[in-house]
Design a protein around this motif. Structure first.
Motif: not given
Lengths: 267, 267, 267, 267
Positions: C107-108, C111, C115, C146-149, C181, C198, C202
Motif C-alpha cells: 500500500s506504500s 499511496a 499522491y 484509499i491506501p495509507g490511512y 498526504a 495517516l 501513507g
C-alpha cells in the motif's frame, strides 16, 4: 494483530483425527488412495466433488497441453536457481512458479474472465457475437489487451488449440465457452485490425469453463501443470547441468551503456 | 560470466518448431493431449518413458496420499501470503512450496536414499536385515535421524501406509523396497529404543522406488502433490478468508520476553 | 523463443572486467567499499546518483520505520517455512517477502501513486485541496480504496507518521507530498465518512517522493526493510524455535465445517 | 497439529501496544526513526545491541561489496520473472533471493563456519597454521570443498578482498579471522595443489566475524545486500525491459538431443 473481520479460521477441505484423514467428506485411506487418480483428487480438493469422466478428460488434456514448452523463461529461472542452490529443490520450483504471472501463464485466467463476462451477457439474451464485440471493445477502451490470442512462435492457430477442442467435443462437456472463444477470434480483425489466432492460453479456459472448472481458480491450472514440467527439468539439471550455461549465453551479447570510471576499457 | 564447464545448454525434454511441440519424442498435440493422463505425462517428462499401468497406479496413489493434510504450516504460510498479496496466486503457491523442506515433506527423499543405500548392499549379497541394521547404525553414528518413521499425531502406523502398500501389491510393481522399509521399522526398537512406526514419508519411497521412480527426483512428489492442495486452499481463501484469522490466532498467547523501555506496560 | 521486441539485453547498473567491478560509473573497490553506507549504495544502484545527506536521512528513516512490527503474517510465514526447511534460509526469506503484496505492505506504493496523481494536478495549477478531493472521488468511483490511512491496531495517527514527518522537516527535503498526504487525511471524513488517520504506509511515500525516490520503485522499500527484519527473526528461530508453535496455535480453534464420512466424530 | 516441543511462540525482537512499537527494548518512533541508520537498525534487530562505529563500518562495507555484480544468474532469474509477472515485484525479488544458495552466495556462510572451526582450535592453544591445515584436510577428507577461494572471472585476488580488509583495519575491529582467512589462502597450494586466492565470499566472514556478526546469520548478509541490487534491477526492467531478451539469448545455441517423431526436422 487482528486484520479483517474473521478471527476463527474455517475450512471445509480436510480434517483428521488420530486414525483417519478426511478429505472433502471421504476417508482418504479407504476411499481415495488407489481408488481415484491424482487428477480426480485435484478436482475433488478444489470443487468438493469428484469429476465426471468427461470433466476429468478435459482437465487432464489441459494439464498435459501446458506442462511443458522447453527452456522457457520460467524454466530457465528454475534451472539457474537450482544450479546456485542445489540443496533446495523446493526453492528452484518456487522460482519457476513465480513466473506464472499476468503476462505469460496467467493469461489463461484473464481470458477466462473475458469469456465469463461474455457468457453472462449471452445468458441474459444477447447473441454471442454482440456480447463478444461489446466486451472486447470495453476491454480495449479500458486499455486492456485481449488475452489468449496470438503467439510469438506459432503464427497460425497453435495446434494445441484444436487438440483441446477435439477432446472437449469427445468428452461431452459444455461447448459454449469454445463457441465464445472462437467468436472472439473471428472478431479480432474487426476489433484489433489483426487476425490474431487462438493460442493455448485462450483454449484452456474455453474448454475448462465448460467442464465446470471455477474461473477464479484458473491460474492454478498452469501453476500445477508447470510444476510437473519444472520437476522434470530439475531432475535433468542434476544429471546434465545447464543452468549456468544458460546464464552464460544470456549475457554474451549484453550491452553495458552506463558510465565508466576513467581508464576503464568498456568490455 | 562463465560458471562451471558447460557453455552450451542441452536438454532432451522438449523442442518445437513453428507447428509442432515435441515432448520426449512424442508430438504433443497428436500423441499426448487427450491420449495420456496428467500423471502419465509427468512420468514421461521425468523419465522419458510412459509408465506401465502398475507404475501409474502407484504414482497416482502416492500423490493422492500426500496432496492434503489440512491447515498444516505450509498451507498456513500460503493462505497468509495470499491474504496479504491476493493479486499473485503464484506467490502464495510458491510460499507454500518453500515449506517442502528437509524436516517436513523432504523426508520422503531422505528415506528413499536410506532405502537405496540398503538395497545396494542387498544387491551385493547381504541379507535385508543385516544391510538395514548396518545402514541405520551408520546414519545414527553420523548424527542423522532415520527419516520416514513416527508422526506427531498418528502414534500407530499411519493408515495411509497400509493403503499405499496395498496399492503396490495390487499393481504388481517391485515390492523389495517395501520389504526394506518394513525391516527398518522392525529394527527401530533395537536401534532407537522406540517402536516408531512407518509414516507416509517412509511409505512413499518404499512404493515409488519399486515402481521405477528415480530416487533423486523423490522430493518432486510431495512438491507436485502439495501444489494441488495449495491451489484448492487458495480457492477456498478467495471465498472464505482464513489467512489473517490464522495469523491472529497464532499470536494470541505469544510471549514477548525481550527488554521494554521505561513506562511501557508489557502486554 | 523471442518474446517482445528486444533481443539484446542492456543495462546501465554494473559491468566488470578481470580486475574492476564498475557500479553506476564508480570503481566498486576503490570508490564505494568503505566510502559509502549500504543505504547510499542502494540509492546509487537505484537512481544512478548518490543521495544528498537529506535524502539519505529520509530513506534511512523510512527503512527503520517499517523493518519490523513483530510476528506479523509475513514473519509467521517465514518462521514456519524455516522450521520446515532449515537448510534453506533463502527460501524462508523469500516466503516472507512474498507477503509484501497489495493488501499489506504494497500500500506504500499505491499511496505514492495517489499522491503523484494529485501532485500532477497541483503542478498544473490546481489547489492541493481541489486536486486531492477530485483524485479521492475518482478512486472511490472506480471502486478502489484509499491506501495509507487507518490501521487495525493504531486508531489515532500511528506515531511513526509524526516521526517520519519530523525527519523530513529536519532533512530539508521537499515537503509537498507531506502536504498532499495531510490534505487527503483531512478529507477522509468528507469522502469516506470516517476520520481515518495517516498510517505508516501513507507516510512513507509522503516523505520519500519529496526525497527524490522514484514512485515506481516504492514497493522496494518495504521489501528491503522487511528483509532485514526477516533475517533477524530467522536467526532467532535458529536459537529459539517458534515456527511450529505459531502453526499449532493458529489452528487451535479451527472449525472444519465440511462433510465427514459416516462414523467419523467431528473433532 | 503439534510438531516439536514448543506450543507457545516466544520472541524478544519486537512488541507493541496501541501507541508504541518496541524494538529490542527501544521505542521505535522516539529512539530509532531518524536517530539510527538502516544498517545500525539491522544489527540491532539481529543481535539485540546497536553496533559500535567500527562494527557498523565493517558491516556497511560487506553489504556494499556484494550488493551487485551485474546480470548474474539470480538477477537474470529475477528479471525474467518480473517480465512474466510485472504486477508482483515481491515475486521477482523472491525468485532472485532463491539463488542465494550453497553454491553461489551461501559460500560466505560456509567459509565462516570453517574459520570459526579453526578459531575454536586456536582459542585452545593451537597455532593458526596447524589449526587451519587440520581443518582444511578434514574438510577435504569429508569430500567438502574449501569455500571462499577462487573465482571464475578474477584469477588474482578479487580487489574487493583488499578493500574489505582495509576497512576492517581502519575500523579497529578484531582481525583474527582475517589472519585465519589469509592462512587458509597460503595453505591452498599445499592442500589443493592450486594457488586459489581469497574471493569476496571468503573476505566477508573474515571481517564480519571479527566485528561480532553471528556466524549462523552470515547467509543473511548476501541475502540483504542482493535484495538492494535486485530492486535496482527490477526498476531498470520497468524502464528498459531485458528479461525476455536474456531468455532469448540464453537458448540461441541450445541443443536438443532427445528423440523426435518421424518427419520432425531437428531445429
Amino acid at each position: 494483530m487482528k486484520i479483517g473481520r474473521e478471527t476463527v479460521p474455517r475450512t471445509a477441505i480436510c480434517t483428521s483425527d488420530e486414525h483417519t484423514i478426511v478429505v472433502r467428506g471421504h476417508d482418504l485411506s479407504r476411499e481415495l488412495i488407489g481408488k481415484v487418480s491424482f487428477l480426480e483428487h485435484f478436482f475433488l480438493l478444489l470443487t468438493g466433488a469428484l469429476p465426471t469422466a468427461g470433466q476429468a478428460k478435459v482437465l487432464d488434456a489441459t494439464l498435459v497441453a501446458i506442462a511443458e514448452h522447453g527452456l522457457v523463461p520460467s524454466v530457465q529461472a528454475a534451472r539457474m536457481t537450482f544450479a546456485a542452490a542445489p540443496d533446495a529443490m523446493q526453492g528452484a520450483v518456487a522460482a519457476g512458479i513465480l513466473g506464472c504471472g499476468s503476462v505469460v501463464l496467467g493469461s489463461s485466467e484473464t481470458a477466462g474472465r473475458l469469456y465469463a463476462e461474455i457468457d453472462a451477457q449471452v445468458q441474459q439474451g444477447a447473441s454471442t457475437r454482440v456480447a463478444a464485440l461489446a466486451a472486447m471493445q470495453a476491454w480495449r477502451a479500458a486499455g486492456r489487451s485481449i488475452p489468449g490470442y496470438g503467439h510469438p512462435l506459432h503464427k497460425e492457430r497453435d495446434e494445441r488449440v484444436g487438440a483441446l477442442f477435439d477432446v472437449a467435443r469427445g468428452a461431452g462437456t459444455d461447448l459454449r465457452f469454445v463457441a465464445i472463444a472462437e467468436t472472439v477470434e473471428s472478431l479480432m480483425p474487426e476489433v484489433l485490425g489483426k487476425p490474431l489466432k487462438l493460442n493455448v492460453s485462450g483454449a484452456i479456459p474455453a474448454v475448462l469453463l465448460g467442464a465446470g472448472f471455477p474461473v477464479q481458480a484458473l491460474r492454478g491450472v498452469p501453476i500445477l501443470a508447470r510444476t510437473a514440467g519444472l520437476i522434470a527439468h530439475l531432475y535433468e539439471e542434476m544429471q546434465r547441468p545447464a543452468g549456468f550455461a544458460l546464464s552464460y549465453q544470456a549475457t554474451r551479447e549484453m550491452v553495458y551503456d552506463g558510465a565508466v570510471p576513467e581508464g576503464f576499457a568498456r568490455p
